[in-house]
Design a protein around this motif. Structure first.
Motif, PDB file in Angstrom:
ATOM      1  N   LEU A 204      21.694  10.191 -10.771  1.00 36.76           N
ATOM      2  CA  LEU A 204      20.744  10.348  -9.672  1.00 36.76           C
ATOM      3  C   LEU A 204      19.346  10.670 -10.194  1.00 36.76           C
ATOM      4  O   LEU A 204      18.343  10.094  -9.741  1.00 36.76           O
ATOM      5  N   LYS A 205      19.260  11.598 -11.153  1.00 39.26           N
ATOM      6  CA  LYS A 205      17.957  11.952 -11.715  1.00 39.26           C
ATOM      7  C   LYS A 205      17.378  10.781 -12.512  1.00 39.26           C
ATOM      8  O   LYS A 205      16.171  10.522 -12.452  1.00 39.26           O
ATOM      9  N   PHE A 206      18.232  10.078 -13.254  1.00 40.15           N
ATOM     10  CA  PHE A 206      17.788   8.920 -14.033  1.00 40.15           C
ATOM     11  C   PHE A 206      17.160   7.857 -13.122  1.00 40.15           C
ATOM     12  O   PHE A 206      16.070   7.342 -13.398  1.00 40.15           O
ATOM     13  N   GLU A 207      17.835   7.543 -12.028  1.00 38.13           N
ATOM     14  CA  GLU A 207      17.315   6.526 -11.110  1.00 38.13           C
ATOM     15  C   GLU A 207      16.069   7.025 -10.385  1.00 38.13           C
ATOM     16  O   GLU A 207      15.134   6.254 -10.138  1.00 38.13           O
ATOM     17  N   TYR A 208      16.053   8.297 -10.058  1.00 39.02           N
ATOM     18  CA  TYR A 208      14.882   8.885  -9.390  1.00 39.02           C
ATOM     19  C   TYR A 208      13.658   8.819 -10.293  1.00 39.02           C
ATOM     20  O   TYR A 208      12.568   8.382  -9.872  1.00 39.02           O
ATOM     21  N   ASP A 209      13.827   9.222 -11.551  1.00 37.52           N
ATOM     22  CA  ASP A 209      12.703   9.202 -12.492  1.00 37.52           C
ATOM     23  C   ASP A 209      12.211   7.778 -12.743  1.00 37.52           C
ATOM     24  O   ASP A 209      10.996   7.535 -12.818  1.00 37.52           O
ATOM     25  N   ASN A 210      13.129   6.840 -12.888  1.00 36.57           N
ATOM     26  CA  ASN A 210      12.730   5.460 -13.148  1.00 36.57           C
ATOM     27  C   ASN A 210      12.059   4.822 -11.939  1.00 36.57           C
ATOM     28  O   ASN A 210      11.121   4.026 -12.094  1.00 36.57           O
ATOM     29  N   ALA A 211      12.509   5.168 -10.740  1.00 32.72           N
ATOM     30  CA  ALA A 211      11.874   4.636  -9.533  1.00 32.72           C
ATOM     31  C   ALA A 211      10.442   5.154  -9.409  1.00 32.72           C
ATOM     32  O   ALA A 211       9.513   4.404  -9.073  1.00 32.72           O
ATOM     33  N   ARG A 212      10.232   6.436  -9.701  1.00 27.26           N
ATOM     34  CA  ARG A 212       8.891   7.017  -9.656  1.00 27.26           C
ATOM     35  C   ARG A 212       7.994   6.411 -10.728  1.00 27.26           C
ATOM     36  O   ARG A 212       6.819   6.106 -10.480  1.00 27.26           O
ATOM     37  N   ALA A 213       8.572   6.228 -11.926  1.00 30.47           N
ATOM     38  CA  ALA A 213       7.788   5.659 -13.018  1.00 30.47           C
ATOM     39  C   ALA A 213       7.366   4.224 -12.699  1.00 30.47           C
ATOM     40  O   ALA A 213       6.223   3.825 -12.968  1.00 30.47           O
ATOM     41  N   ALA A 214       8.280   3.448 -12.105  1.00 30.93           N
ATOM     42  CA  ALA A 214       7.950   2.068 -11.739  1.00 30.93           C
ATOM     43  C   ALA A 214       6.864   2.027 -10.674  1.00 30.93           C
ATOM     44  O   ALA A 214       5.952   1.187 -10.726  1.00 30.93           O
ATOM     45  N   ARG A 215       6.935   2.939  -9.705  1.00 32.50           N
ATOM     46  CA  ARG A 215       5.910   2.992  -8.655  1.00 32.50           C
ATOM     47  C   ARG A 215       4.554   3.371  -9.237  1.00 32.50           C
ATOM     48  O   ARG A 215       3.525   2.763  -8.885  1.00 32.50           O
ATOM     49  N   ASN A 216       4.536   4.350 -10.131  1.00 34.59           N
ATOM     50  CA  ASN A 216       3.276   4.766 -10.748  1.00 34.59           C
ATOM     51  C   ASN A 216       2.689   3.653 -11.613  1.00 34.59           C
ATOM     52  O   ASN A 216       1.467   3.445 -11.624  1.00 34.59           O
ATOM     53  N   THR A 217       3.560   2.931 -12.326  1.00 33.98           N
ATOM     54  CA  THR A 217       3.084   1.811 -13.151  1.00 33.98           C
ATOM     55  C   THR A 217       2.476   0.715 -12.283  1.00 33.98           C
ATOM     56  O   THR A 217       1.423   0.153 -12.604  1.00 33.98           O
ATOM     57  N   MET A 218       3.136   0.423 -11.166  1.00 37.11           N
ATOM     58  CA  MET A 218       2.635  -0.604 -10.258  1.00 37.11           C
ATOM     59  C   MET A 218       1.304  -0.188  -9.640  1.00 37.11           C
ATOM     60  O   MET A 218       0.371  -1.000  -9.518  1.00 37.11           O
ATOM     61  N   ALA A 219       1.191   1.095  -9.283  1.00 39.37           N
ATOM     62  CA  ALA A 219      -0.061   1.587  -8.716  1.00 39.37           C
ATOM     63  C   ALA A 219      -1.192   1.519  -9.734  1.00 39.37           C
ATOM     64  O   ALA A 219      -2.334   1.174  -9.397  1.00 39.37           O
ATOM     65  N   ALA A 220      -0.869   1.833 -11.011  1.00 38.44           N
ATOM     66  CA  ALA A 220      -1.896   1.774 -12.057  1.00 38.44           C
ATOM     67  C   ALA A 220      -2.371   0.344 -12.286  1.00 38.44           C
ATOM     68  O   ALA A 220      -3.568   0.096 -12.465  1.00 38.44           O
ATOM     69  N   ARG A 221      -1.442  -0.614 -12.244  1.00 41.23           N
ATOM     70  CA  ARG A 221      -1.809  -2.014 -12.424  1.00 41.23           C
ATOM     71  C   ARG A 221      -2.690  -2.505 -11.281  1.00 41.23           C
ATOM     72  O   ARG A 221      -3.651  -3.256 -11.490  1.00 41.23           O
ATOM     73  N   LYS A 222      -2.341  -2.099 -10.059  1.00 40.82           N
ATOM     74  CA  LYS A 222      -3.160  -2.485  -8.916  1.00 40.82           C
ATOM     75  C   LYS A 222      -4.563  -1.896  -9.020  1.00 40.82           C
ATOM     76  O   LYS A 222      -5.559  -2.534  -8.683  1.00 40.82           O
ATOM     77  N   GLY A 223      -4.640  -0.641  -9.524  1.00 42.31           N
ATOM     78  CA  GLY A 223      -5.939   0.002  -9.686  1.00 42.31           C
ATOM     79  C   GLY A 223      -6.793  -0.706 -10.710  1.00 42.31           C
ATOM     80  O   GLY A 223      -7.994  -0.919 -10.516  1.00 42.31           O
ATOM     81  N   MET A 224      -6.175  -1.125 -11.835  1.00 44.73           N
ATOM     82  CA  MET A 224      -6.916  -1.847 -12.870  1.00 44.73           C
ATOM     83  C   MET A 224      -7.356  -3.214 -12.376  1.00 44.73           C
ATOM     84  O   MET A 224      -8.462  -3.674 -12.665  1.00 44.73           O
ATOM     85  N   ALA A 225      -6.509  -3.863 -11.579  1.00 41.13           N
ATOM     86  CA  ALA A 225      -6.842  -5.173 -11.057  1.00 41.13           C
ATOM     87  C   ALA A 225      -8.001  -5.095 -10.078  1.00 41.13           C
ATOM     88  O   ALA A 225      -8.903  -5.960 -10.082  1.00 41.13           O
ATOM     89  N   SER A 226      -8.018  -4.051  -9.239  1.00 46.77           N
ATOM     90  CA  SER A 226      -9.123  -3.909  -8.268  1.00 46.77           C
ATOM     91  C   SER A 226     -10.448  -3.593  -8.958  1.00 46.77           C
ATOM     92  O   SER A 226     -11.505  -4.041  -8.534  1.00 46.77           O
ATOM     93  N   LYS A 227     -10.397  -2.819 -10.079  1.00 42.34           N
ATOM     94  CA  LYS A 227     -11.610  -2.495 -10.805  1.00 42.34           C
ATOM     95  C   LYS A 227     -12.194  -3.717 -11.501  1.00 42.34           C
ATOM     96  O   LYS A 227     -13.412  -3.916 -11.533  1.00 42.34           O
ATOM     97  N   SER A 228     -11.278  -4.523 -12.078  1.00 42.96           N
ATOM     98  CA  SER A 228     -11.759  -5.712 -12.796  1.00 42.96           C
ATOM     99  C   SER A 228     -12.350  -6.771 -11.862  1.00 42.96           C
ATOM    100  O   SER A 228     -13.213  -7.546 -12.246  1.00 42.96           O
ATOM    101  N   SER A 229     -11.865  -6.753 -10.584  1.00 41.95           N
ATOM    102  CA  SER A 229     -12.407  -7.722  -9.639  1.00 41.95           C
ATOM    103  C   SER A 229     -13.708  -7.218  -9.021  1.00 41.95           C
ATOM    104  O   SER A 229     -14.509  -7.988  -8.537  1.00 41.95           O
TER     105      SER A 229
END
Length: 229
Positions: A204-229
């Motif tokens: 449960l903790k493993f899946e919880y941590d990985n789900a949060r990490a994936a969401r944070n990674t996706m948010a960071a990518r979206k942030g970098m994409a918006s800055k570059s545009s």
């Protein structure tokens, strides 16, 4: 015109005396194996695809085939109340409901105590173990109370379920466990996303941590994409 006698599907065909509140409750308890099979293992396969659970379910299926073979070989009649229940055309020894529930309780207990899958922590482990054994005993009692089996028949089913549950757990986790990686990497495993998480201490903790990490990674990518545009 003559008609052949009709036969009900015994899977959910549970009767109790009208007005008997305890009988009504135990009739629902008697359906617990159906709920576990359809609501538990089917939904678990759809959403989880865990190899441990698949082999758990396979063991229950094998156990029920063994039960049917023994019933047809021994051909022991049900108690006299079977006439009211329209169940006299089937055999009663050993009780398949008791066998199913005690197989489930033993296998679930061994999984939990061994820490396989890492679902339960120390604080909730004993509370989790109380439920399957309570349901197993209630199911066994319900089959006698409702008139479907004798005491000897449910005790035989419970004993066989305990024996087969422990034996199947040993077979899976001592002999078949080494093949889990091969199943994961097989065409079947890759197509259905079959996995084994037995090696993870806290799933449960493993899946919880990985789900949060994936969401944070996706948010960071979206942030970098918006800055570059």
């Amino acid at each position: 015109m003559t008609y052949n006698a009709l036969k009900a599907v015994s899977l959910t065909h549970v009767r109790y005396q009208r007005g008997d509140q305890l009988g009504h409750f135990l009739a629902w308890v008697s359906l617990v194996p159906v709920f576990i099979s359809l609501g538990g293992f089917v939904s678990h396969f759809i959403f989880r695809r865990e190899l441990q659970s698949m082999f758990f379910a396979l063991g229950l299926v094998i156990s029920q085939f063994i039960n049917e073979f023994i019933k047809k070989s021994v051909q022991q009649a049900r108690p006299e109340t079977c006439a009211l229940l329209e169940m006299c055309d089937s055999h009663g020894w050993p009780s398949s409901h008791s066998q199913y529930m005690f197989f489930f309780a033993v296998y679930f207990t061994l999984l939990t105590c061994k820490g396989i899958g890492g679902i339960w922590n120390v604080r909730t482990k004993w509370a989790a173990l109380f439920l399957p054994w309570s349901l197993a005993v209630l199911t066994m009692y319900s089959r006698v109370y409702l008139g479907y089996h004798t005491v000897a028949q449910v005790l035989a089913g419970a004993s066989l379920g305990i024996l087969l549950g422990g034996l199947w757990f040993w077979v899976v986790n001592s002999m078949l466990f080494c093949y889990f990686p091969l199943i994961e990497e097989s065409p079947f495993g890759r197509f259905f996303y079959v996995k084994d998480t037995s090696h993870i201490s806290d799933v449960l903790k493993f899946e919880y941590d990985n789900a949060r990490a994936a969401r944070n990674t996706m948010a960071a990518r979206k942030g970098m994409a918006s800055k570059s545009s």
